[in-house]
Design a protein around this motif. Structure first.
Motif, PDB file in Angstrom:
ATOM      1  N   MET A 215      -8.058 -32.239 -16.680  1.00  0.00           N
ATOM      2  CA  MET A 215      -8.347 -31.367 -17.807  1.00  0.00           C
ATOM      3  C   MET A 215      -9.850 -31.287 -18.078  1.00  0.00           C
ATOM      4  O   MET A 215     -10.602 -32.222 -17.802  1.00  0.00           O
ATOM      5  N   ARG A 216     -10.262 -30.159 -18.637  1.00  0.00           N
ATOM      6  CA  ARG A 216     -11.650 -29.940 -19.025  1.00  0.00           C
ATOM      7  C   ARG A 216     -11.674 -29.310 -20.418  1.00  0.00           C
ATOM      8  O   ARG A 216     -10.680 -28.736 -20.874  1.00  0.00           O
ATOM      9  N   ILE A 217     -12.816 -29.409 -21.083  1.00  0.00           N
ATOM     10  CA  ILE A 217     -12.985 -28.835 -22.417  1.00  0.00           C
ATOM     11  C   ILE A 217     -14.345 -28.161 -22.487  1.00  0.00           C
ATOM     12  O   ILE A 217     -15.309 -28.625 -21.866  1.00  0.00           O
ATOM     13  N   ARG A 229     -24.966 -18.661 -27.448  1.00  0.00           N
ATOM     14  CA  ARG A 229     -26.271 -19.320 -27.518  1.00  0.00           C
ATOM     15  C   ARG A 229     -26.235 -20.787 -27.099  1.00  0.00           C
ATOM     16  O   ARG A 229     -27.265 -21.357 -26.741  1.00  0.00           O
ATOM     17  N   PHE A 230     -25.045 -21.418 -27.177  1.00  0.00           N
ATOM     18  CA  PHE A 230     -24.953 -22.855 -26.899  1.00  0.00           C
ATOM     19  C   PHE A 230     -23.592 -23.160 -26.289  1.00  0.00           C
ATOM     20  O   PHE A 230     -22.589 -22.522 -26.611  1.00  0.00           O
ATOM     21  N   SER A 231     -23.558 -24.169 -25.392  1.00  0.00           N
ATOM     22  CA  SER A 231     -22.275 -24.608 -24.831  1.00  0.00           C
ATOM     23  C   SER A 231     -22.336 -26.082 -24.473  1.00  0.00           C
ATOM     24  O   SER A 231     -23.395 -26.620 -24.143  1.00  0.00           O
ATOM     25  N   SER A 232     -21.180 -26.727 -24.574  1.00  0.00           N
ATOM     26  CA  SER A 232     -21.043 -28.132 -24.200  1.00  0.00           C
ATOM     27  C   SER A 232     -19.749 -28.298 -23.422  1.00  0.00           C
ATOM     28  O   SER A 232     -18.657 -28.071 -23.954  1.00  0.00           O
ATOM     29  N   PHE A 233     -19.871 -28.721 -22.170  1.00  0.00           N
ATOM     30  CA  PHE A 233     -18.736 -28.869 -21.259  1.00  0.00           C
ATOM     31  C   PHE A 233     -18.351 -30.343 -21.180  1.00  0.00           C
ATOM     32  O   PHE A 233     -19.212 -31.225 -21.236  1.00  0.00           O
ATOM     33  N   GLY A 234     -17.053 -30.616 -21.066  1.00  0.00           N
ATOM     34  CA  GLY A 234     -16.611 -31.994 -20.961  1.00  0.00           C
ATOM     35  C   GLY A 234     -15.492 -32.179 -19.954  1.00  0.00           C
ATOM     36  O   GLY A 234     -14.638 -31.309 -19.781  1.00  0.00           O
ATOM     37  N   HIS A 235     -15.522 -33.319 -19.271  1.00  0.00           N
ATOM     38  CA  HIS A 235     -14.484 -33.714 -18.327  1.00  0.00           C
ATOM     39  C   HIS A 235     -13.546 -34.667 -19.069  1.00  0.00           C
ATOM     40  O   HIS A 235     -13.943 -35.768 -19.456  1.00  0.00           O
ATOM     41  N   ILE A 253     -16.036 -37.225 -20.885  1.00  0.00           N
ATOM     42  CA  ILE A 253     -17.426 -37.417 -20.476  1.00  0.00           C
ATOM     43  C   ILE A 253     -18.084 -36.041 -20.421  1.00  0.00           C
ATOM     44  O   ILE A 253     -17.582 -35.126 -19.754  1.00  0.00           O
ATOM     45  N   THR A 254     -19.171 -35.883 -21.141  1.00  0.00           N
ATOM     46  CA  THR A 254     -19.867 -34.592 -21.154  1.00  0.00           C
ATOM     47  C   THR A 254     -20.680 -34.411 -19.872  1.00  0.00           C
ATOM     48  O   THR A 254     -21.087 -35.374 -19.227  1.00  0.00           O
ATOM     49  N   GLY A 255     -20.901 -33.164 -19.523  1.00  0.00           N
ATOM     50  CA  GLY A 255     -21.674 -32.832 -18.330  1.00  0.00           C
ATOM     51  C   GLY A 255     -21.892 -31.336 -18.270  1.00  0.00           C
ATOM     52  O   GLY A 255     -21.840 -30.660 -19.295  1.00  0.00           O
TER      53      GLY A 255
END
Length: 427
Positions: A215-217, A229-235, A253-255
């Protein structure tokens, strides 16, 4: 630009609501007013918020009356109302005309909200834009006929098309998401849902193989002109498995994943979305694609996965919606925040609501387990419930017991053997 005192009001009593209150406290030193149906251990004995119980929180008129009463108690403040669940966001948006003389409501309009949070509509939009989405059958529950599953292979995923409408019904065995092994089991489930009084659509989807770590978020913020304008991806490492919270991330875990962000950007800017959008995705090992499941119109239950990195997302609400400023990410978050030119957060940070030993026990991939431990040892990890400003011993005792109970909950609802079986099935 307003210079009045900021007063956040948060609807909801879950970990997402507490995380929002903590984010406002970290950013501005303010005590949010948190409104929920009853007092829960998550908000009880807190020194960073004021809890208000509203037993009729399911009723829009009661929410409006309660919010206006709170506003009367804070005549000298700029009030902003946010929510930790889709159905509460819907209530704020649908009652905007009765609230916006007192409150900033930093959400999209009702039409766009209803369109994008309906899983059937969201799937159609993904198909239109060429964004990966699971093979989907939409079944009209109220019609009573059996679903057409000719294009699907069991097991399948089944869930309500509208989480807000689904919130209003109760039945034995209710879950947010069902993994259904056979057609007979699906027919029986849909019958129970219909008998409970749910009249919307149910979405039946292709099951993407793999365990929770597939899964990802993704959390995005779009300005008032609809530009991301902004994004934050997470595993996602592991999800919660108790029935009431099934599918919510318990470790992230963010990345970075630029390809996913660009697809989300294309979708959001195509429809003119404003404010926060939170996406659930899964990596499909069969073809290497990231598959989009749904859009949540708010900071999600696990929103502290962003705040914990130091990039506090509630600042966007205040900066643009309350103060009327351009939400340039560096102006909002600080010049030192590690961002790409497109506003993608690059910080690597571990978010978890579990004890570290329990989280690592479920990680099959040695590299992922090692990475998780490295972040913990480097103190680049956070649990939203453990906040140094919370010093009431009754709260600390509650949290200690709650963390120990996580071992019991996972042993009951998701034994390690079941986790391993999912991982092996996805290989």
């Amino acid at each position: 630009m307003s210079t009045r005192r900021l007063q956040p009001v948060v609807l909801g009593g879950d970990i997402g609501a507490y995380s929002l209150a903590r984010a406002f406290h970290e950013a501005y030193g303010v005590r949010s007013v948190v409104v929920s149906g009853q007092s829960t251990g998550l908000v009880r004995h807190s020194r960073i918020l004021t809890h208000v119980a509203e037993p009729r929180i399911d009723e829009p008129d009661a929410i409006v009356a309660r919010l206006r009463a709170i506003a009367d108690q804070h005549p000298d403040a700029d009030l902003v109302a946010v929510a930790s669940a889709d159905w509460l966001v819907r209530a704020l948006v649908e009652q905007r005309d009765r609230l916006e003389d007192r409150y900033t409501i930093p959400y999209v309009g009702a039409d766009l909200l209803h369109r994008l949070t309906d899983k059937e509509e969201f799937g159609a939009l993904c198909a239109e834009l060429g964004i990966a989405h699971p093979t989907t059958v939409v079944h009209d529950v109220a019609a009573g006929a059996e679903p057409d599953t000719s294009g699907l292979t069991f097991p399948v995923i089944a869930k309500a098309a509208s989480t807000a409408a689904y919130h209003d019904v109760e039945f034995a065995g209710k879950k947010k998401v069902f993994l259904v092994d056979s057609r007979a089991e699906l027919v029986e489930l849909l019958g129970r849902v219909r008998d409970a009084g749910y009249t919307g659509a149910f979405v039946v989807q292709d099951y993407i193989p793999g365990d929770d770590s597939g899964m990802r978020i993704l959390t995005c913020y779009s300005d008032a002109n609809g530009k991301v304008r902004f994004s934050s991806f997470g595993h996602v490492l592991l999800e919660e498995h108790a029935p009431g919270a099934l599918g919510n991330p318990a470790g992230i875990i963010t990345g970075t994943q630029h390809e996913v962000v660009e697809q989300a950007r294309r979708l959001l800017e195509h429809v003119g979305w404003t404010g926060v959008a939170n996406f659930d995705l899964k990596y499909d090992p069969r073809d290497g694609r990231y598959v989009f499941f749904e859009l949540n119109p708010r900071l999600g239950r696990s929103n502290y996965y962003v705040t914990g990195t130091g990039a506090n997302p509630v600042k966007f609400y205040v900066h643009e919606h309350v103060r009327g400023l351009d939400p340039d990410p560096r102006a909002v978050l600080g010049a030192e925040t590690p961002l790409t030119a497109e506003g993608e957060l690059t910080t690597e940070h571990l978010y978890t609501v579990l004890p570290g030993t329990l989280l690592r026990r479920y990680l099959v991939d040695p590299a992922l387990r090692s990475r998780t431990r490295r972040l913990q040892l480097a103190r680049r990890a956070s649990n939203p419930l453990w906040y140094r400003k919370e010093t009431d011993p009754r709260r600390v005792a509650y949290l200690l017991v709650s963390q120990l109970n996580q071992f019991r909950k996972y042993a009951r609802h998701f034994p390690v053997a079941a986790s391993r079986a999912l991982a092996w099935k996805g290989e």
